[in-house]
Design a protein around this motif. Structure first.
Motif: not given
Lengths: 278, 278
Positions: B22, B25, B30, B33, B52-53
């Motif tokens: 993802e 963000l 973030r 999340r 992931r980020f």
DNA sequence: AACCATAATCGTAAGGTATCGAAAGCCACT
DNA sequence: AGTGGCTTTCGATACCTTACGATTATGGTT
């Protein structure tokens, strides 16, 4: 070397036909549309909104700031999100008054705090803002003494804070505890710094409050503190009130905002108070 | 002791589906999340979050540090864990646990209160529910003494309540104040009724709690109260814990729910405790 | 068990870009 | 002339990166 990766959110949003352009709206109209979009997507960015409504980013930022004040969204760097239910819901009217000033004042106040110190936070909206910022400050451990219920609640979620309440009887107007119970408890404690939330300050007299029992408690707070720092936005200067908490001479420092009348600031400095303008 | 070595990272491809990336963000987004993921899995690692980020690990570490400051998680080498007994999520979970029973118990408790009385509300979710219902009860004036921050906050908006806090040092797990400061303050007061939130009750021993300072404070509360009423949903019966607050003989009444084991109820009644089943 | 070697992770610093807030100016409309 | 809504400009922040030395966990060796 410094290969910065730009967030290509613009592209992501352009791919959909949903990012139609809507220029020439009235202010309220535009803000409502922003709210709608936020509901719809959960997040909005300043840049994408500016493009959509064909305005500058400054305008959008003003919109977002207004909507945040109204509680419709939560601001974040570069955009805004839906408020997450639960934590920061209780916003009172008073809290929004001079809020920007209070935030700046609080920032300076927090910067004075050193690791391991013991500080006292009086009741008031400015001190509450200080509490908020302590939560996010890079501090390892601080001892905080407070008589304010809302301050205590704010700091209850800050693991690095050792929170001490002197106790007393609740006064609803200020959400704080006062009374001889608390004064007795305070007498056994010592603090490095007191942040005193002033209701009114007169440069020739000192700090004043409308409530007598609280004035007494404040007096005790001053007695056990090495340094006394008053925090008050500039609207409090030159005001007067019923009971005097502290003479100007007992005050070491005042943190206020830059809209403070120069005459008042000068007079305070002449009398030995260090005045910081946020 | 805290092992975050991703030895099962070999099956990374298996988990590829669930650990979608993802990128792009907003900061707050973030961090939210991250909290969600933490709730979901109980643990997160710096490296996996960075992947992931699509950020650097430095950024993730900054996020985790901020979230730890906010009390949302506990940092550990290589990653972060849910706070063991923190108040953010666990409190809300605890609140919904046996919530219907607590409401019924609280209703009975409130019905015992007469106008003009002085009562003590201990910390705990059941006593918090009592506070909620006091707000809506047809009472003219009540004096309430409490050491619990959340109870105090609830009652701060109840004009007919004269609220007194004994003060002390905050214990986060229970959101309550304890310590000798509060005990000294309590010694000067008298109450008609104490509502004691029990963590564990053994019909032959008495009321128990996991925290010693709170046990001492509870003892003081009992000393100054004419009547001691324990409130506890039935899951607390037959449990045991570290420190004993009160022997069965010191207890005048217990309010619990109808799922209470009959043996425990009988034993308590035999020993002179009035047991009410909600 | 104590030891060290190795690798992972940590905190901090330096540097870059995007975003921010404040201030000053523009413009249409009363 | 004054006002509200907007813009542009500009210095200040916020966020994120890479780099690097310090710290911590792991696993094999004595």
């Amino acid at each position: 070397m410094h290969d910065f990766k730009p967030r290509d959110e613009a592209g992501a949003e352009l791919r959909a036909a949903e990012s139609a352009v809507e220029p020439g709206l009235l202010v309220e109209e535009r803000r409502r549309r922003i709210c709608d979009l936020l509901q719809e997507r959960g997040r909005v960015t300043v840049v994408s909104l500016a493009r959509r409504f064909d305005t500058s980013t400054v305008t959008i930022r003003a919109d977002l700031a207004a909507l945040e004040r109204a509680g419709a969204l939560v601001r974040s760097h570069g955009g805004a999100l839906l408020p997450r239910d639960g934590l920061d819901q209780p916003l009172t009217v008073k809290e929004t008054l001079h809020h920007a000033e209070k935030v700046r004042i609080a920032r300076i106040a927090v910067s004075l705090i050193r690791d391991g110190e013991t500080i006292i936070l009086d009741s008031g909206t400015t001190t509450a803002e200080i509490a908020k910022q302590i939560r996010e400050a890079p501090l390892q451990s601080v001892n905080v003494i407070t008589n304010a219920l809302n301050v205590a609640t704010l700091l209850a979620s800050a693991p690095m804070v050792r929170l001490i309440m002197p106790g007393g009887i609740l006064r609803r107007e200020s959400n704080s505890l006062s009374g001889h119970v608390g004064e007795a408890a305070l007498a056994e404690l010592r603090a490095d710094r007191l942040f005193l939330g002033a209701d009114a300050i007169d440069p020739t007299l000192g700090v004043m409050t409308p409530h007598l029992p609280e004035a007494q408690l404040n007096l005790k707070m001053m007695e056990i503190s090495r340094q006394v720092v008053a925090v008050a936005d500039s609207s409090k200067l030159l005001r007067r009130n019923i009971s005097l908490i502290a003479h100007v001479e007992q005050l070491h420092m005042l943190i206020t905002d830059s809209a403070a009348p120069a005459a008042a600031v000068d007079e305070l400095r002449r009398r030995g108070v260090e005045v910081l303008l946020a």
